[in-house]
Design a protein around this motif. Sequence first.
Motif, PDB file in Angstrom:
ATOM      1  N   ARG A  24      -5.131   8.631  -2.381  1.00  0.00           N
ATOM      2  CA  ARG A  24      -4.278   7.440  -2.276  1.00  0.00           C
ATOM      3  C   ARG A  24      -2.991   7.691  -1.494  1.00  0.00           C
ATOM      4  NH1 ARG A  24      -2.318   6.412  -6.928  1.00  0.00           N
ATOM      5  NH2 ARG A  24      -3.467   7.794  -8.316  1.00  0.00           N
ATOM      6  N   GLU A  56       1.181   4.106  -2.966  1.00  0.00           N
ATOM      7  CA  GLU A  56       0.854   5.506  -2.682  1.00  0.00           C
ATOM      8  C   GLU A  56       1.972   6.439  -3.123  1.00  0.00           C
ATOM      9  OE1 GLU A  56       0.164   5.699   1.486  1.00  0.00           O
ATOM     10  OE2 GLU A  56      -1.919   5.004   1.358  1.00  0.00           O
ATOM     11  N   LYS A 107       0.836  -1.208   0.000  1.00  0.00           N
ATOM     12  CA  LYS A 107       0.000   0.000   0.000  1.00  0.00           C
ATOM     13  C   LYS A 107       0.870   1.257   0.000  1.00  0.00           C
ATOM     14  CE  LYS A 107      -3.349   2.358   3.035  1.00  0.00           C
ATOM     15  NZ  LYS A 107      -2.429   3.301   3.698  1.00  0.00           N
TER      16      LYS A 107
END
Length: 302
Positions: A245, A22, A18
Amino acid sequence: TCALPIFMKNIFAHQIGKLRTERHLSQTDVAKRLYVSRQAVSKWENGDAEPSLDNLIALAKLFNVSLDNLITGQYDPTTTLLKISHLKKAFTRPVLRDINFSIYDHDRVALLGSNGAGKSTLIKIMIGLLRPDTGTIKSNINPHRDLGIMPQENVLIPELTVYEQVKLTALINHVYQQERIGRLLGQFNLADHAKQVISKLSGGQKRRLSLLLCTLRPVKLLILDEPTVGMDLTSIDFFWDLLDRRGGSTIVVTHDFNQIDKYFTRVLLLKDGVIAQDVPVKMIHSHNQTIAQWYRTVNKEA
């Protein structure tokens, strides 16, 4: 390796993927920065292996997060990044009379106010371009490492090409990787303009380039002053998706109410030289109002 409990191992595997996504980093980008193989990074993300303690620390530094956040995916919303107390600034007349607020970890703050209310003056003081007449700013972040800025006016070198500007900024920030720059130009819809001189770009293209530059490195606090001015609708959609994000905290000065109800967690209203309102977006929505409707109500002239 650093032995993690099974439940934590699964969270960590998700977190690293993640955080990497990002920050627009490939597994190869991460591997090069940590001097490990791409396969090692892939195994960490799949939960098939665990990094050493040194690599955990290096990953936290690369992503600009705490070890706790990297391993558990949690952050402390009470962690104060900035605390502003009794800030005052006057030019020919008082602009900021008594500004008081704090910014916390993972805050998503909209700073609203009428034209001439002093929003840009406040931002300039926060980032060190102006000195306040009185008041204090207590910062728990490193302004050189943890702060990203997208000013209202594009800070670009007109004679450079798009690629040269991105490369220069990446080198200054110690995040230059040729493959990554090519990928970012594609994501920001600037690949076809890589060799174009910046002075020849449209207003929207310059704003996208400015946005790319301010997100080159991971930061704990990103401050954007009227970021969507001059952007077309496609670019505006891309902008809000990009912000959604990324990790860290964000302060956005905006008059554009398009999509902001989906993104922000908190709204500050600058009026008559003070923060007249500091309201969670959930509270606004609980009264069946959009942020735009709330703003028109509370910002009426007396």
